[in-house]
Motif scaffolding. Structure first.
Motif: not given
Length: 319
Positions: A174, A192, A296, A299-300, A303
């Protein structure tokens, strides 16, 4: 385009703001690296003559001049689309790396293909260590560590003042959280990367002299605002839900009781982060950004290959 040797594997990104007093020493040290590299300087709308120094420097760095100051995180984020090398180095404009700094970091990542970032040893001009990397405290604060034992045990994250990252790994998780402006962009990125299955290496032989605080004002109101706000941003984005909720609630509760403690005559620390006005501003910013931060987070999650509780537990093992 960044400048430097076409065989270079690393783009060194230097973000500067009003760096006239120190950016030349940084660029001189980058130019003196023993390993081929490319260099890109992001100038955060400096108005002190920095632009002229960059234009005159013999290393002829490529310069991206921003129309407004986007902070360290914003500058790094702005640079990332222009990085075409295997590695990208983050370097403070008040940092002076030793000649073998880049070579040692590249070699460390070559030896450990499971690591996505390598953190240098940042030290004072007198050689006293400032950081070998970042640890995560039990309440979710990122904290610099100078523990030499981390060479074998590893660190939770890298210190963003002088680190090397795999460019594709950074993009895959990201990129850089531009909205952080300054502080915690490195700890959030480390979170992340770890959720993505990567590790972070400390490289104590890769030495960098750092004029800590030359580009910012540690202890100032904005310093505490960014630190407190970005810690909560990071936890909402990356931490287990229970940890994020607990720490946001603790922050709000302490904010509510501080006026009562003052009325009761309690002595409180003078730091800005114990002042109600600043804490209310932080809470307002967090609440205003809560929906985007939640998006967010999703989305994290999409992944991630390692569960959040596993990463949290590895940083905070049971005692």
């Amino acid at each position: 385009m960044t400048t430097g040797n076409d065989t270079a594997r690393t783009t060194v990104v230097v973000v500067t703001w009003r760096g006239r007093e120190h950016v030349t020493a940084c660029l001189d040290a980058v130019a003196g690296q023993t390993r081929a590299h490319r260099i890109l300087v992001v100038d955060n709308a400096s108005d002190d003559g920095t632009a002229a120094l960059l234009a005159a420097h013999p290393s002829r760095p490529a310069v991206t001049r921003l129309g407004t100051n986007l902070g360290y995180a914003g500058g790094l984020a702005a640079a990332l689309p222009d990085v075409g090398t295997e590695f990208v180095a983050w370097l403070n404009d008040d940092a002076v790396p030793a000649p073998d700094w880049l070579a040692l970091l590249e070699d460390a990542l070559d030896k450990d293909q499971g690591a996505a970032a390598a953190s240098a040893r940042m030290e004072t001009a007198g050689g006293e260590p400032i950081s070998l990397g970042v640890t995560l405290t039990a309440d979710g604060h990122g904290a610099d560590t100078t523990d030499t034992g981390t060479e074998t045990t590893g660190v939770f994250g890298f210190c963003g003042g002088a680190a090397l990252l795999r460019t594709e790994a950074l993009r895959r998780v990201g990129g850089v959280p531009a909205e952080f402006f300054c502080y915690y962009e490195d700890t959030d990125t480390s979170w992340r990367l770890r959720l993505g299955g990567w590790t972070v290496l400390p490289v104590p032989d890769a030495r960098v002299v750092h004029r800590h605080g030359a580009s910012s004002r540690p202890g100032s109101r904005e310093f505490h605002r960014w630190n407190e706000r970005n810690r909560l941003y990071m936890l909402i984005r990356c931490a287990p839900a229970g940890v994020a909720a607990r720490e946001c609630a603790r922050f709000a509760a302490l904010t509510a009781v501080l006026p009562l403690r003052r009325l009761a005559g309690r002595n409180l620390p003078p730091a800005w982060n114990f002042r109600t006005g600043l804490r209310v501003q932080v809470l307002t910013e967090v609440l205003t950004r809560l929906i985007p931060l939640t998006r967010q987070r999703r989305a994290i999650t999409a992944r991630a290959v390692v569960p959040r509780p596993v990463v949290w537990s590895s940083a905070n093992p049971p005692r």
